[in-house]
Each structure stands twice: as structure tokens, then as C-alpha cells.
Design a protein around this motif. Structure first.
Motif, PDB file in Angstrom:
ATOM      1  N   GLU A 292      24.599 -62.854  35.554  1.00  0.00           N
ATOM      2  CA  GLU A 292      26.168 -62.828  36.023  1.00  0.00           C
ATOM      3  C   GLU A 292      26.168 -63.195  37.214  1.00  0.00           C
ATOM      4  N   GLY A 293      27.802 -64.636  37.139  1.00  0.00           N
ATOM      5  CA  GLY A 293      27.866 -64.975  38.272  1.00  0.00           C
ATOM      6  C   GLY A 293      27.876 -66.314  38.919  1.00  0.00           C
ATOM      7  N   SER A 294      26.705 -66.510  38.388  1.00  0.00           N
ATOM      8  CA  SER A 294      25.752 -67.874  38.457  1.00  0.00           C
ATOM      9  C   SER A 294      25.190 -68.764  37.672  1.00  0.00           C
ATOM     10  N   ASN A 295      24.709 -69.993  38.216  1.00  0.00           N
ATOM     11  CA  ASN A 295      25.432 -71.306  36.844  1.00  0.00           C
ATOM     12  C   ASN A 295      23.885 -70.938  36.674  1.00  0.00           C
ATOM     13  N   PHE A 296      23.215 -70.203  36.689  1.00  0.00           N
ATOM     14  CA  PHE A 296      22.099 -70.409  35.931  1.00  0.00           C
ATOM     15  C   PHE A 296      21.161 -69.861  34.511  1.00  0.00           C
ATOM     16  N   VAL A 297      20.435 -70.640  34.054  1.00  0.00           N
ATOM     17  CA  VAL A 297      20.369 -70.354  32.333  1.00  0.00           C
ATOM     18  C   VAL A 297      18.691 -69.895  32.261  1.00  0.00           C
ATOM     19  N   ASP A 298      19.037 -68.442  31.754  1.00  0.00           N
ATOM     20  CA  ASP A 298      17.943 -68.221  32.187  1.00  0.00           C
ATOM     21  C   ASP A 298      17.433 -68.161  30.348  1.00  0.00           C
ATOM     22  N   ILE A 299      15.860 -68.638  30.182  1.00  0.00           N
ATOM     23  CA  ILE A 299      14.655 -68.158  29.112  1.00  0.00           C
ATOM     24  C   ILE A 299      13.796 -67.702  28.741  1.00  0.00           C
ATOM     25  N   GLY A 300      13.566 -66.790  27.769  1.00  0.00           N
ATOM     26  CA  GLY A 300      12.506 -66.686  27.078  1.00  0.00           C
ATOM     27  C   GLY A 300      12.015 -67.167  25.406  1.00  0.00           C
ATOM     28  N   PHE A 301      11.034 -66.702  25.643  1.00  0.00           N
ATOM     29  CA  PHE A 301      10.762 -67.100  24.456  1.00  0.00           C
ATOM     30  C   PHE A 301       9.280 -66.102  24.087  1.00  0.00           C
ATOM     31  N   LYS A 302       9.368 -65.153  22.440  1.00  0.00           N
ATOM     32  CA  LYS A 302       8.202 -64.946  21.958  1.00  0.00           C
ATOM     33  C   LYS A 302       7.578 -64.887  20.649  1.00  0.00           C
ATOM     34  N   ILE A 303       6.388 -65.857  20.545  1.00  0.00           N
ATOM     35  CA  ILE A 303       5.371 -66.329  19.277  1.00  0.00           C
ATOM     36  C   ILE A 303       5.144 -64.879  17.976  1.00  0.00           C
ATOM     37  N   ASP A 304       5.727 -65.099  17.000  1.00  0.00           N
ATOM     38  CA  ASP A 304       5.786 -64.053  15.999  1.00  0.00           C
ATOM     39  C   ASP A 304       4.374 -64.976  14.575  1.00  0.00           C
ATOM     40  N   GLU A 305       3.247 -64.199  15.567  1.00  0.00           N
ATOM     41  CA  GLU A 305       2.656 -64.577  14.100  1.00  0.00           C
ATOM     42  C   GLU A 305       2.127 -64.561  13.123  1.00  0.00           C
ATOM     43  N   ARG A 306       2.737 -63.030  13.208  1.00  0.00           N
ATOM     44  CA  ARG A 306       2.567 -62.237  11.478  1.00  0.00           C
ATOM     45  C   ARG A 306       3.413 -63.223  10.423  1.00  0.00           C
ATOM     46  N   THR A 307       4.644 -63.973  10.741  1.00  0.00           N
ATOM     47  CA  THR A 307       5.451 -64.470   9.996  1.00  0.00           C
ATOM     48  C   THR A 307       5.824 -65.767  10.556  1.00  0.00           C
ATOM     49  N   GLY A 308       4.932 -66.265  11.553  1.00  0.00           N
ATOM     50  CA  GLY A 308       5.263 -68.264  12.120  1.00  0.00           C
ATOM     51  C   GLY A 308       6.357 -68.629  12.437  1.00  0.00           C
ATOM     52  N   ARG A 309       7.086 -67.231  12.548  1.00  0.00           N
ATOM     53  CA  ARG A 309       7.785 -67.831  13.599  1.00  0.00           C
ATOM     54  C   ARG A 309       8.426 -67.398  14.785  1.00  0.00           C
ATOM     55  N   ILE A 310       9.136 -68.135  15.673  1.00  0.00           N
ATOM     56  CA  ILE A 310       9.270 -67.598  17.429  1.00  0.00           C
ATOM     57  C   ILE A 310      10.869 -67.140  17.086  1.00  0.00           C
ATOM     58  N   ILE A 311      11.037 -66.160  18.406  1.00  0.00           N
ATOM     59  CA  ILE A 311      12.276 -66.054  18.693  1.00  0.00           C
ATOM     60  C   ILE A 311      12.539 -66.215  19.925  1.00  0.00           C
ATOM     61  N   MET A 312      13.487 -67.872  20.176  1.00  0.00           N
ATOM     62  CA  MET A 312      13.929 -67.690  21.250  1.00  0.00           C
ATOM     63  C   MET A 312      15.333 -67.108  22.347  1.00  0.00           C
ATOM     64  N   MET A 313      15.357 -66.891  23.248  1.00  0.00           N
ATOM     65  CA  MET A 313      16.220 -66.240  24.122  1.00  0.00           C
ATOM     66  C   MET A 313      16.807 -67.107  25.062  1.00  0.00           C
ATOM     67  N   GLY A 314      18.384 -66.711  25.312  1.00  0.00           N
ATOM     68  CA  GLY A 314      18.413 -67.619  26.670  1.00  0.00           C
ATOM     69  C   GLY A 314      20.253 -66.582  26.839  1.00  0.00           C
ATOM     70  N   ALA A 315      20.404 -66.683  28.750  1.00  0.00           N
ATOM     71  CA  ALA A 315      21.658 -66.333  28.535  1.00  0.00           C
ATOM     72  C   ALA A 315      21.880 -66.812  29.990  1.00  0.00           C
ATOM     73  N   ILE A 316      23.581 -66.867  29.297  1.00  0.00           N
ATOM     74  CA  ILE A 316      23.731 -67.300  30.579  1.00  0.00           C
ATOM     75  C   ILE A 316      25.502 -66.436  31.485  1.00  0.00           C
ATOM     76  N   ASP A 317      25.788 -66.853  32.305  1.00  0.00           N
ATOM     77  CA  ASP A 317      27.359 -66.513  32.478  1.00  0.00           C
ATOM     78  C   ASP A 317      28.196 -67.296  31.774  1.00  0.00           C
TER      79      ASP A 317
END
Length: 350
Positions: A292-317
Motif C-alpha cells: 500500500e502506498g508503494s510502486n511495488f509488485v509482490d508475487i508468490g506462487f504455489k504448485i498443487d501437485e495433486r491437481t497438476g495446477r499452479i496458483i500464482m498470486m500478485g498484489a499491487i496498490d
């Protein structure tokens, strides 16, 4: 000093540009444009700038602006910038447009999703899409720049490396995103009243939100083909912030899913040296309060091996990296400055 003019200076994005330029060592605002508040003191509209900005609001005369400014920011609704821009103006001044007028390369797509006629289609091909971390080289020589939207900035940057590297099937991409209420602008609307928004969250623009083709177009360039995806935005009871949670099927190689190390290597390849993108440690996921109040982009991820999918997450102001901060970052690139000039903002907390 870079002389800055702003059309739409009294909207949330325009006011955020004013705030950022106040702390910029190489730029100053010389024109506070606002049709609604002509001749009113700017600080009477935004009291946070009392004794910091003494100027009065002026009109949106782009011809006059082009004579007095080096760059014009248009923080206005769709249609206005396209109705004002012409060769004479573009030969004198750089324009950074925060609306969608020049983001989409197909005028028919723009007119379909925004329900208005495009007034300057002759400039669409020239306009550069200003996603700094992706189009930096093109931005350097631009005279007309289309500043990306808040949802699109977060959604595209969160998935881009994995689409580009072929680690996910982009045709399976689903994006759920939350936005703070400031993303709807400053205009009075019943749906945005405190009692309507507080203690509630809701989806809107389901299957037809107008940022969808922008996300599809830009990620399509990364994939090397046209894309169709599901994008569902949600309104959350907070002032600022975008949180995008994205799901896609991982592409197996020799029968095996990409490893966590391979996914992180893809992100590092594209973002490892980026000042404003923070790749979070394993098991840490983005939160809007940390940007909040910044120019940053925060990114994280989690591989779900059970479904063979990936969850990607990002946050910005949404008002900074999603609008004004990215616009100033683009200005810095266009004028040969370090990208973080005036933008080294420590996120606010609490």
C-alpha cells in the motif's frame, strides 16, 4: 526540470500523480487540469496538499498545455484523450494516457468493450503499451504512451514469465482479482457508498469486464497466440489494493510437472533484477497491505501437485503501480531518468 501537465488532476489517479511529483527531484507540475474545479485552489480539494500546492485548477486545453509542458498525463475517462490528441500536439509534447484509449491494438475490440467510437484510431499502432518491466525498450522512444490498467498490470505481471517460458497452458488460465474501492474513481455512485461497500465483498463485471481483452492481448503476445481466459473482478472493502489469484494447468515435460525451482527460475529470469517486483520467499504469499502506498509488485506462487495446477498470486496498490506510479515510472523511462526516481516509496503500514 520536467514540466508536467495533468488533465484530470482532481480524480484519484490524477491526485496520486500530483502527490508523487511533489517528491520527484526532476519534475514539477505546472498545470492542474480539472473541468469540475476551474479556478479553485487545488489544496481545497485535496487537503493533504495544504501549504504544499498553492496553484489553482485550470481547464483541459491540451493545445495550451502542449506549449507549456514537456509531458501531459491524461487521467480521464475513456474517450477524452483520443478526442484531444493530434499531430501538432504530439510533435511538441509527450502524452501518457491513463485511460484505455490506446491500450488495445484492434479498434473494433475497443469499441465493442467500451461502447464508444474511437476518435483517433490513426494513433493506435504508434502508441506504446506502458508495462514498464515488459516494454521498457519501446517506452524509451514513445511520444504517446498507454498506461496499463490496475487489474491488468497485476494480472499480466503475475503470469507473464510462466506464459512466456511455456510452463503453463495459457488456455487454462483463470484470474480472480480483488480491488479496493478507489479503483472505481472519485465520482459519486450509490454502489460505492460506505454503507454499500463496508463489510461486504462482491464480484462484478462477471465474464464481461472490459479489462479482459487487455489481459488477453498482452499475455497473448507472450504466448505467441490469441488467448481466451476467465477474469472475474471483485470489489473489496478497502481503500487501495489489487490482489490477483490466478490458476493454470502446468505443462508436463517428459511426464513430469515443472519443479518449484524451475518455476522460480522463470520468475527470476524476467524479474530478478527488477527494482519494483518483489518475488516472495517460498510459502509467503502477497497481501495488499504490504504494498500500500508503494510502486511495488509482490508475487508468490504455489504448485498443487495433486491437481497438476499452479496458483500464482500478485498484489499491487491500484493507485500507484496500477495507475499513477506506473505513469511516473514510464515518464522516467521516456526522459532517460532512473526508473525509481521519485518512486522509492516505503509501503504504508498499518
Amino acid at each position: 526540470m520536467i514540466k508536467v501537465g495533468i488533465i484530470g488532476a482532481t480524480g484519484y489517479a490524477g491526485a496520486e500523480i500530483v502527490r508523487l511529483i511533489q517528491g520527484h527531484p526532476k519534475a514539477q507540475v505546472v498545470w492542474y487540469g480539472s473541468r469540475s474545479y476551474i479556478d479553485e485552489k487545488y489544496s481545497s480539494i485535496y487537503g493533504n496538499l495544504f501549504k504544499l500546492v498553492d496553484a489553482k485548477c485550470l481547464d483541459d486545453n491540451m493545445d495550451e498545455l502542449s506549449k507549456e509542458c514537456d509531458v501531459i498525463f491524461t487521467a480521464t475517462p475513456q474517450g477524452l484523450c483520443a478526442s484531444l490528441v493530434n499531430d501538432e500536439i504530439l510533435n511538441k509534447v509527450k502524452i501518457i494516457d491513463l485511460s484505455a484509449d490506446f491500450r488495445l491494438k484492434d479498434v473494433s475490440v475497443y469499441e465493442k468493450w467500451y461502447k464508444i467510437e474511437h476518435k483517433a484510431p490513426q494513433y493506435i499502432e504508434e502508441a506504446v503499451y506502458g508495462l514498464c518491466e515488459i516494454n521498457r525498450d519501446k517506452i524509451k522512444g514513445a511520444r504517446l504512451l498507454a498506461n496499463p490498467g490496475c487489474y491488468t498490470t497485476c494480472s499480466i505481471l503475475t503470469a507473464y514469465p510462466l506464459v512466456k517460458e511455456g510452463l503453463i497452458d495459457p488456455d487454462t488460465l483463470i484470474i480472480d482479482a480483488l480491488s479496493g474501492v478507489s479503483g472505481a474513481g472519485r465520482g459519486a455512485k450509490v454502489a460505492n457508498l460506505y454503507c454499500e461497500v463496508n463489510e461486504s465483498a462482491k464480484p462484478y463485471g462477471v465474464a464481461n469486464h472490459r479489462h479482459t481483452p487487455e489481459i488477453e492481448e498482452q499475455l497473448g503476445y507472450a504466448a505467441g497466440k490469441e488467448l481466451l481466459l476467465n477474469f472475474t473482478p471483485h470489489l473489496a472493502p478497502m481503500n487501495r489494493g489489487i490482489l490477483a489469484t490466478e490458476y493454470a494447468t502446468l505443462i508436463k515435460k517428459d511426464g513430469d510437472l515443472p519443479t518449484k525451482a524451475e518455476v522460480r527460475a522463470a520468475y527470476e529470469k524476467y524479474y530478478g533484477k527488477e527494482h519494483f517486483i518483489r518475488l516472495l520467499d517460498d510459502g509467503i504469499y502477497p497481501e495488499t497491505r504490504w504494498v500500500e502506498g508503494s510502486n511495488f509488485v509482490d508475487i508468490g506462487f504455489k504448485i498443487d501437485e495433486r491437481t497438476g495446477r499452479i496458483i500464482m498470486m500478485g498484489a499491487i496498490d491500484n493507485l500507484v503501480k496500477g495507475a499513477a506510479g506506473q505513469a511516473v515510472q514510464n515518464m522516467n523511462i521516456m526522459f532517460g531518468l532512473e526508473e525509481n526516481t521519485g518512486l522509492d516509496l516505503v509501503p504504508l503500514f498499518p
